[in-house]
Design a protein around this motif. Sequence first.
Motif, PDB file in Angstrom:
ATOM      1  N   ILE A 169      -7.262  -8.689  67.593  1.00 51.16           N
ATOM      2  CA  ILE A 169      -6.638  -7.613  68.363  1.00 51.16           C
ATOM      3  C   ILE A 169      -5.784  -6.745  67.433  1.00 51.16           C
ATOM      4  O   ILE A 169      -5.306  -7.204  66.396  1.00 51.16           O
ATOM      5  CB  ILE A 169      -5.753  -8.126  69.521  1.00 51.16           C
ATOM      6  N   ALA A 170      -5.593  -5.507  67.819  1.00 53.48           N
ATOM      7  CA  ALA A 170      -4.652  -4.592  67.154  1.00 53.48           C
ATOM      8  C   ALA A 170      -3.600  -4.207  68.190  1.00 53.48           C
ATOM      9  O   ALA A 170      -3.936  -3.903  69.339  1.00 53.48           O
ATOM     10  CB  ALA A 170      -5.372  -3.360  66.633  1.00 53.48           C
ATOM     11  N   VAL A 171      -2.321  -4.264  67.802  1.00 49.72           N
ATOM     12  CA  VAL A 171      -1.253  -4.014  68.772  1.00 49.72           C
ATOM     13  C   VAL A 171      -0.203  -3.077  68.192  1.00 49.72           C
ATOM     14  O   VAL A 171      -0.044  -2.952  66.976  1.00 49.72           O
ATOM     15  CB  VAL A 171      -0.563  -5.327  69.207  1.00 49.72           C
ATOM     16  N   ALA A 172       0.530  -2.421  69.104  1.00 50.13           N
ATOM     17  CA  ALA A 172       1.636  -1.538  68.717  1.00 50.13           C
ATOM     18  C   ALA A 172       2.782  -1.765  69.686  1.00 50.13           C
ATOM     19  O   ALA A 172       2.643  -1.546  70.886  1.00 50.13           O
ATOM     20  CB  ALA A 172       1.187  -0.084  68.751  1.00 50.13           C
ATOM     21  N   PHE A 173       3.903  -2.234  69.145  1.00 48.36           N
ATOM     22  CA  PHE A 173       5.110  -2.428  69.945  1.00 48.36           C
ATOM     23  C   PHE A 173       6.262  -1.668  69.290  1.00 48.36           C
ATOM     24  O   PHE A 173       7.034  -2.239  68.513  1.00 48.36           O
ATOM     25  CB  PHE A 173       5.456  -3.921  70.068  1.00 48.36           C
ATOM     26  N   PRO A 174       6.360  -0.355  69.541  1.00 51.81           N
ATOM     27  CA  PRO A 174       7.422   0.447  68.909  1.00 51.81           C
ATOM     28  C   PRO A 174       8.795  -0.165  69.179  1.00 51.81           C
ATOM     29  O   PRO A 174       9.096  -0.560  70.315  1.00 51.81           O
ATOM     30  CB  PRO A 174       7.268   1.816  69.593  1.00 51.81           C
ATOM     31  N   PRO A 175       9.645  -0.257  68.153  1.00 55.63           N
ATOM     32  CA  PRO A 175      10.913  -0.991  68.278  1.00 55.63           C
ATOM     33  C   PRO A 175      11.924  -0.393  69.251  1.00 55.63           C
ATOM     34  O   PRO A 175      12.731  -1.117  69.823  1.00 55.63           O
ATOM     35  CB  PRO A 175      11.460  -0.987  66.846  1.00 55.63           C
ATOM     36  N   ASP A 176      11.909   0.895  69.466  1.00 52.76           N
ATOM     37  CA  ASP A 176      12.964   1.526  70.277  1.00 52.76           C
ATOM     38  C   ASP A 176      12.496   1.915  71.680  1.00 52.76           C
ATOM     39  O   ASP A 176      13.214   2.606  72.397  1.00 52.76           O
ATOM     40  CB  ASP A 176      13.492   2.780  69.555  1.00 52.76           C
ATOM     41  N   VAL A 177      11.319   1.465  72.063  1.00 53.52           N
ATOM     42  CA  VAL A 177      10.798   1.796  73.391  1.00 53.52           C
ATOM     43  C   VAL A 177      11.229   0.731  74.395  1.00 53.52           C
ATOM     44  O   VAL A 177      11.022  -0.454  74.173  1.00 53.52           O
ATOM     45  CB  VAL A 177       9.259   1.903  73.366  1.00 53.52           C
TER      46      VAL A 177
END
Length: 352
Positions: free
Chosen positions: A308-316
């Motif tokens: 899997i590829a994931v994105a969890f932006p830190p300030d969201v």
Amino acid sequence: FSQNNTVFHVNVDCNPVGEHWEQQEFAMTAEVKERMKKVCGATNYSLALRNCEHVARYIQAGVWISFQMVNPDSFMRKKFIEGLAEKTKLINTFPDELRPPGESLQTIYEEITDFVPFGGQKDALAEKDEKGYNILLIGPTGAGKSSIINHLYNQRVCRIGHGAKPGTRELHFTQGQYGFHMKNKKGKIEKKMKAVNLIDTIGLCDNMLNPDEVKSFIEESLKTNSLKIDKVLVVCYGRITQEHQEAIKMFLKLLKFKNKYKKRFAFIYSKCDDLTEEERKEGIEKMSELLDDELEENEDESNKPDEIAVAFPPDVTAPTIAIRQDLESLRKVALTDLDSKRISLKKSCKVM
């Protein structure tokens, strides 16, 4: 040395050092100076648990490691290992007064309801934890392992490093519970609560420890904790260098990746915040190609790691549709209980 008009006095042994060797030179940074202050005047010296190598490596790199207590052939380990008994699991764990601070435990997304409720941190795993669902995370320094753990808990549990600066400086054990859908004796699917242990590791290719040192430390810690592993999450981001590949493959070999255990692994390409869907796909495909580069003879093609590829932006703080989809993908690969044999490492010693 002094700082802010405060003078710190240090006793220096002026006896000739005799035979010795220098392993590494390092800069006197503000962090190094701060760590020196923390160990000035320390007491409770222990050859096994709080020795000179522990202190030296702590000052240098912020880790509490003595490889004299890791190497099974070393004189010190042979001398003390039997007498430590149940204290064996304290080898190379931070003293309480030097333990790095935890995170705020703040909830990440108020709207998310499917997650592993956080139960607390642990110094080590006990025998009863072997029945739990154990997830091990490995990857280069700064890859996002701690962030993955935080998002499985939906809570800021692990301190996150910035850039190439590591956030995890020891094996970090946390525990929660999760409802797994499992077959009962009658063959019907039912939801069963089970303890979940998440094990965060020191980043591979750390700029202060070489790959062999990191491998030795993690391997010995896993064996000491008599760990059976249900899932291994391999986390990478950006360009995966040759050094990263070699370090990760050392662990894949240790964890029997090629021995019909591939379904117990998941490759996670993280920090995809600014990537297009096509770039995310290319990233995880390249990661899989580099790390799983050969199909075993007569191997079932279905025996492949999850990807899997994931994105969890830190300030969201409010989960977008894309974040919700990534959270669902993460839970699916990390929290699916398998019927196949668990990964087991041979114990290094008998713990009474």
